[in-house]
Design an enzyme around this catalytic site. Structure first.
Site, PDB file in Angstrom:
ATOM      1  N   ARG A  77      37.094  43.056  52.228  1.00  0.00           N
ATOM      2  CA  ARG A  77      36.617  43.412  50.894  1.00  0.00           C
ATOM      3  C   ARG A  77      35.689  42.315  50.400  1.00  0.00           C
ATOM      4  NH1 ARG A  77      39.294  42.436  45.308  1.00  0.00           N
ATOM      5  NH2 ARG A  77      37.826  43.583  44.008  1.00  0.00           N
ATOM      6  N   HIS A 122      31.742  42.408  40.692  1.00  0.00           N
ATOM      7  CA  HIS A 122      32.766  41.364  40.595  1.00  0.00           C
ATOM      8  C   HIS A 122      32.211  40.266  39.675  1.00  0.00           C
ATOM      9  CE1 HIS A 122      36.525  39.743  42.801  1.00  0.00           C
ATOM     10  NE2 HIS A 122      36.262  38.869  41.853  1.00  0.00           N
ATOM     11  N   GLU A 168      38.612  44.174  38.257  1.00  0.00           N
ATOM     12  CA  GLU A 168      39.324  43.635  37.111  1.00  0.00           C
ATOM     13  C   GLU A 168      38.558  43.708  35.789  1.00  0.00           C
ATOM     14  OE1 GLU A 168      40.650  39.674  38.102  1.00  0.00           O
ATOM     15  OE2 GLU A 168      41.915  40.401  39.719  1.00  0.00           O
ATOM     16  N   ASN A 297      45.134  44.324  41.929  1.00  0.00           N
ATOM     17  CA  ASN A 297      45.132  42.881  42.168  1.00  0.00           C
ATOM     18  C   ASN A 297      46.345  42.316  41.445  1.00  0.00           C
ATOM     19  OD1 ASN A 297      42.676  43.450  43.299  1.00  0.00           O
ATOM     20  ND2 ASN A 297      41.449  42.301  41.825  1.00  0.00           N
ATOM     21  N   TYR A 299      49.137  38.997  41.008  1.00  0.00           N
ATOM     22  CA  TYR A 299      49.380  37.578  41.279  1.00  0.00           C
ATOM     23  C   TYR A 299      50.718  37.032  40.804  1.00  0.00           C
ATOM     24  CZ  TYR A 299      44.633  37.068  43.018  1.00  0.00           C
ATOM     25  OH  TYR A 299      43.504  37.182  43.786  1.00  0.00           O
ATOM     26  N   GLU A 370      43.964  42.526  46.074  1.00  0.00           N
ATOM     27  CA  GLU A 370      44.082  41.061  46.001  1.00  0.00           C
ATOM     28  C   GLU A 370      45.537  40.684  45.795  1.00  0.00           C
ATOM     29  OE1 GLU A 370      41.717  38.899  43.112  1.00  0.00           O
ATOM     30  OE2 GLU A 370      39.959  40.109  43.572  1.00  0.00           O
TER      31      GLU A 370
HETATM   32  C1  PNW Z   1      41.112  37.300  40.237  1.00  0.00           C
HETATM   33  N1  PNW Z   1      43.969  35.602  34.642  1.00  0.00           N
HETATM   34  O1  PNW Z   1      40.824  36.623  39.041  1.00  0.00           O
HETATM   35  C2  PNW Z   1      39.731  37.586  40.794  1.00  0.00           C
HETATM   36  O2  PNW Z   1      39.480  38.904  41.163  1.00  0.00           O
HETATM   37  C3  PNW Z   1      39.264  36.611  41.824  1.00  0.00           C
HETATM   38  O3  PNW Z   1      37.872  36.524  41.766  1.00  0.00           O
HETATM   39  C4  PNW Z   1      39.950  35.272  41.625  1.00  0.00           C
HETATM   40  O4  PNW Z   1      39.443  34.280  42.463  1.00  0.00           O
HETATM   41  C5  PNW Z   1      41.429  35.485  41.842  1.00  0.00           C
HETATM   42  O5  PNW Z   1      41.946  36.516  41.008  1.00  0.00           O
HETATM   43  C6  PNW Z   1      42.271  34.230  41.639  1.00  0.00           C
HETATM   44  O6  PNW Z   1      42.176  33.788  40.315  1.00  0.00           O
HETATM   45  C7  PNW Z   1      41.666  36.406  37.999  1.00  0.00           C
HETATM   46  O7  PNW Z   1      43.754  34.596  33.976  1.00  0.00           O
HETATM   47  C8  PNW Z   1      41.374  35.322  37.184  1.00  0.00           C
HETATM   48  O8  PNW Z   1      44.866  36.397  34.324  1.00  0.00           O
HETATM   49  C9  PNW Z   1      42.126  35.053  36.075  1.00  0.00           C
HETATM   50  C10 PNW Z   1      43.183  35.887  35.762  1.00  0.00           C
HETATM   51  C11 PNW Z   1      43.493  36.967  36.573  1.00  0.00           C
HETATM   52  C12 PNW Z   1      42.720  37.229  37.690  1.00  0.00           C
END
Ligand code: PNW
Length: 464
Positions: A77, A122, A168, A297, A299, A370
């Site tokens: 991707r 992006h 996002e 995505n 995390y 992601e």
């Molecule tokens: C995502 N938050 O970003 C992005 O899609 C990527 O480009 C990035 O490198 C990756 O996650 C890691 O950060 C985010 O603050 C950035 O909630 C910030 C947030 C969430 C996703």
């Protein structure tokens, strides 16, 4: 231990984005983007770093594809830099060198058995669209985006069968127009809702163009990638349970309800008044059903509690943007392990979120576009033994595998990221890669997590 097999044809990938890896910020006719400008503002980015060179993928793409081949992924991707294709953002001028760059990359991937998954946006909006048109605040951008998308479908759609319109939109709206920590750096409590509205319409119009003009002959699929972390009620009081639900609705249902149900979540309508724009009947028809798959995505997880009317501000670069509109307070369990982003490692949250999405959206095909983590990698004797990242991925993949067995249609997993790269406001201080990048020499070195991930892919199962 029982073998944790994944279904046949599971999509195994890694992910990146244009501004974070390419460099070549003004090479061969590329126009500037809002990130090229934003990184010039003193104080916005860790140590004033920029994506001018980044991983120099613009010149090293062949080597990168070879590393992916060694990894054994069947999908990659990446995103297209809009202003590399259309220097001022409009289709008045098409930059052939930009077309050639992505065209060669796509051919090289396919020649090595890797399916391209292409994100159209992006975050690197052509700067001209921001300066001359007010970017995502202007309703005209939906058509401008659809024109750009058409150029991409026309040039690459014969070979690209998986398209992601937006990455996002929550981050674009909340961090770009609410907290101002990402480009274009604006702070407001109403602009995020307006920008989000236009992002949704841009998605819908691009999908309409694809479905009417390209999909019938090219036969690919198209969707959107939303970020969403899990929100677990702090206590089992009805107020906290409702707060967690509200937090999820303000997070992902904001973007997914219009696509799957043709409307914004009721709690947003009730709370935002005139700050939440309305869709016309025609727009609803365009939006409803406008994704062939759900890109997720994911995390981390946070605990959510009802704020009891107390005013809480969204935490900067955290996950609580616009909390004041939600009456939600977020916190972490102190027992949770944290990554270098201070994001908690909570694999069961991933499971709960996948079920929540499956329930709310009628069990759609989901692709995790992601998942990954930043850890304090150390290069020792030319190697990086990132057991922390390996365990992170293993624990989340285990959660994914169990969720599939429970009936959720999870079709693929893309690890963020293929290599260390420019982590937005954190610059190069946060490493998410399974390949280590020496930002002096630009050498790439597979970390222990990459070696392990290649075994997982080969076995189509979680291995030790
Ligand atoms: C995502 N938050 O970003 C992005 O899609 C990527 O480009 C990035 O490198 C990756 O996650 C890691 O950060 C985010 O603050 C950035 O909630 C910030 C947030 C969430 C996703």
């Amino acid at each position: 231990m029982a073998t944790k097999n994944f279904p046949p044809n599971f999509v195994w990938g890694t992910a990146t984005s244009s501004y974070q890896i390419e460099g070549g910020w003004n090479a061969d006719g590329k126009g500037p983007s809002i990130w090229d400008a934003f990184t010039q503002i003193p104080g916005r980015i860790h140590e004033g770093e920029t994506g001018d060179v980044a991983c120099d993928h613009y010149n090293r793409w062949r080597e990168d594809v070879q590393l992916m081949k060694q990894l054994g992924v069947n999908a990659y991707r990446f995103s297209i830099a809009w202003s590399r294709i259309l220097p001022d953002g409009t289709s008045n001028q098409v930059n052939q060198a930009g077309i050639d760059f992505y065209s060669q990359l796509i051919d090289e991937l396919l020649a090595n058995g890797i399916q391209p998954w292409v994100t159209l946006y992006h975050w690197d909006l052509p700067l001209a669209l921001e300066m001359e048109k007010d970017g995502w605040l202007n309703p005209e951008i939906a058509d401008t985006f659809a024109d750009y998308a058409a150029v991409c479908f026309e040039h690459f759609g014969d070979r690209v069968k998986n398209w992601i319109t937006l990455n996002e939109p929550w981050v674009v709206a909340v961090l770009g127009y609410g907290q101002g920590v990402f480009a274009p750096g604006r702070t407001s409590n109403s602009e995020p809702y307006l920008a989000a509205h236009h992002l949704l319409l841009a998605h819908a119009k691009a999908v309409q163009v694809y479905r009417s003009r390209f999909q019938p002959t090219q036969g690919g699929q198209i969707g959107m990638s939303n970020n969403c972390d899990w929100r677990e009620p702090l206590t089992d009081s009805p107020a906290d349970v409702e707060a967690a639900q509200r937090a999820l609705e303000f997070f992902v249902a904001w973007f997914a309800d219009p696509v799957y149900h043709g409307r914004y979540p009721q709690c947003m309508i009730d709370r935002l008044g005139d700050r939440l724009p309305k869709f016309s009947e025609e727009e609803i028809a365009l939006l409803k059903g406008s994704s062939d798959f759900f890109g997720l995505n994911h995390y981390t997880t946070m605990l959510a509690a009802d704020s009891g009317g107390e005013v809480v501000q969204g935490n900067v670069y955290g996950n609580g943007g616009l909390s004041e509109d939600q009456d939600v307070v977020l916190q972490q369990d102190p027992a949770w392990e944290l990554t270098k982003m201070q994001w908690a490692v909570v694999p069961w949250g991933c499971k709960k979120l996948l079920h929540w999405l499956a329930d709310r959206y009628d069990n759609p095909p989901i692709i995790i576009t992601e998942n990954g983590g930043a850890f304090p990698d150390e290069l020792k004797d030319g190697q990086v033994d990132d057991q922390d990242r390996l365990q992170f991925v293993k624990s989340y993949l285990t959660a994914c595998q169990e969720t599939i067995e429970e009936g959720v249609q999870l079709r693929g997993y893309m690890l963020w990221s293929f290599m260390d790269n420019f982590e937005w406001a954190s610059g190069y201080s946060k490493r998410f890669g399974i390949h280590y990048v020496d930002f002096e020499t630009l050498e790439r070195i597979p970390k222990a997590s990459a070696v392990w991930y290649s075994k997982v892919i080969a076995a189509n199962a979680i291995v030790d």
